[in-house]
Design a protein around this motif. Structure first.
Motif, PDB file in Angstrom:
ATOM      1  N   THR A 172     -18.947   3.515 107.435  1.00  0.00           N
ATOM      2  CA  THR A 172     -17.676   3.644 106.728  1.00  0.00           C
ATOM      3  C   THR A 172     -16.931   2.315 106.840  1.00  0.00           C
ATOM      4  O   THR A 172     -17.208   1.498 107.729  1.00  0.00           O
ATOM      5  N   GLN A 173     -15.975   2.113 105.937  1.00  0.00           N
ATOM      6  CA  GLN A 173     -15.170   0.891 105.996  1.00  0.00           C
ATOM      7  C   GLN A 173     -14.389   0.825 107.299  1.00  0.00           C
ATOM      8  O   GLN A 173     -14.200  -0.261 107.868  1.00  0.00           O
ATOM      9  N   THR A 174     -13.967   1.972 107.783  1.00  0.00           N
ATOM     10  CA  THR A 174     -13.218   2.020 109.043  1.00  0.00           C
ATOM     11  C   THR A 174     -14.099   1.566 110.212  1.00  0.00           C
ATOM     12  O   THR A 174     -13.639   0.834 111.090  1.00  0.00           O
ATOM     13  N   GLN A 175     -15.351   1.983 110.220  1.00  0.00           N
ATOM     14  CA  GLN A 175     -16.262   1.570 111.284  1.00  0.00           C
ATOM     15  C   GLN A 175     -16.461   0.055 111.270  1.00  0.00           C
ATOM     16  O   GLN A 175     -16.468  -0.577 112.324  1.00  0.00           O
ATOM     17  N   VAL A 176     -16.604  -0.515 110.078  1.00  0.00           N
ATOM     18  CA  VAL A 176     -16.767  -1.967 109.956  1.00  0.00           C
ATOM     19  C   VAL A 176     -15.486  -2.675 110.393  1.00  0.00           C
ATOM     20  O   VAL A 176     -15.525  -3.644 111.157  1.00  0.00           O
ATOM     21  N   LYS A 177     -14.354  -2.172 109.957  1.00  0.00           N
ATOM     22  CA  LYS A 177     -13.065  -2.779 110.311  1.00  0.00           C
ATOM     23  C   LYS A 177     -12.867  -2.791 111.823  1.00  0.00           C
ATOM     24  O   LYS A 177     -12.525  -3.827 112.410  1.00  0.00           O
ATOM     25  N   ILE A 178     -13.119  -1.662 112.457  1.00  0.00           N
ATOM     26  CA  ILE A 178     -12.919  -1.564 113.902  1.00  0.00           C
ATOM     27  C   ILE A 178     -13.926  -2.428 114.655  1.00  0.00           C
ATOM     28  O   ILE A 178     -13.589  -3.071 115.656  1.00  0.00           O
TER      29      ILE A 178
END
Length: 84
Positions: A62-68
């Motif tokens: 997910t984009q959130t996983q990449v961001k974090i």
């Protein structure tokens, strides 16, 4: 003490009757995902939204996983650089 039932809303586990959120399980990245993330981090420490979306789609994250992941990596990198 009786166990409190769990409820799921918006993909998040919650204790029924209370607003407390339970933590989601820690993401386990595959070696290929980590290799791609580290390679991209060496190119640039910050991703624009379209770049993040593209990388997430390529890696099945997910984009959130990449961001974090990038936030955590920057933090670790700064800590190492501060130590010398």
């Amino acid at each position: 003490e009786a166990e409190k039932p769990l409820a799921v809303s918006n993909g998040e586990l919650r204790l029924a009757g209370k607003g407390k959120k339970l933590r989601k399980p820690r993401t386990i990245y595959s070696s290929l995902q980590l290799q791609a993330l580290n390679q991209r981090f060496q190119q640039t420490q910050y991703l624009a939204l379209p770049e993040r979306a593209e990388l997430a789609a390529q890696l099945g994250l997910t984009q959130t996983q990449v961001k974090i992941w990038f936030q955590n990596k920057r933090s670790k990198y700064k800590k190492i650089m501060k130590q010398g």
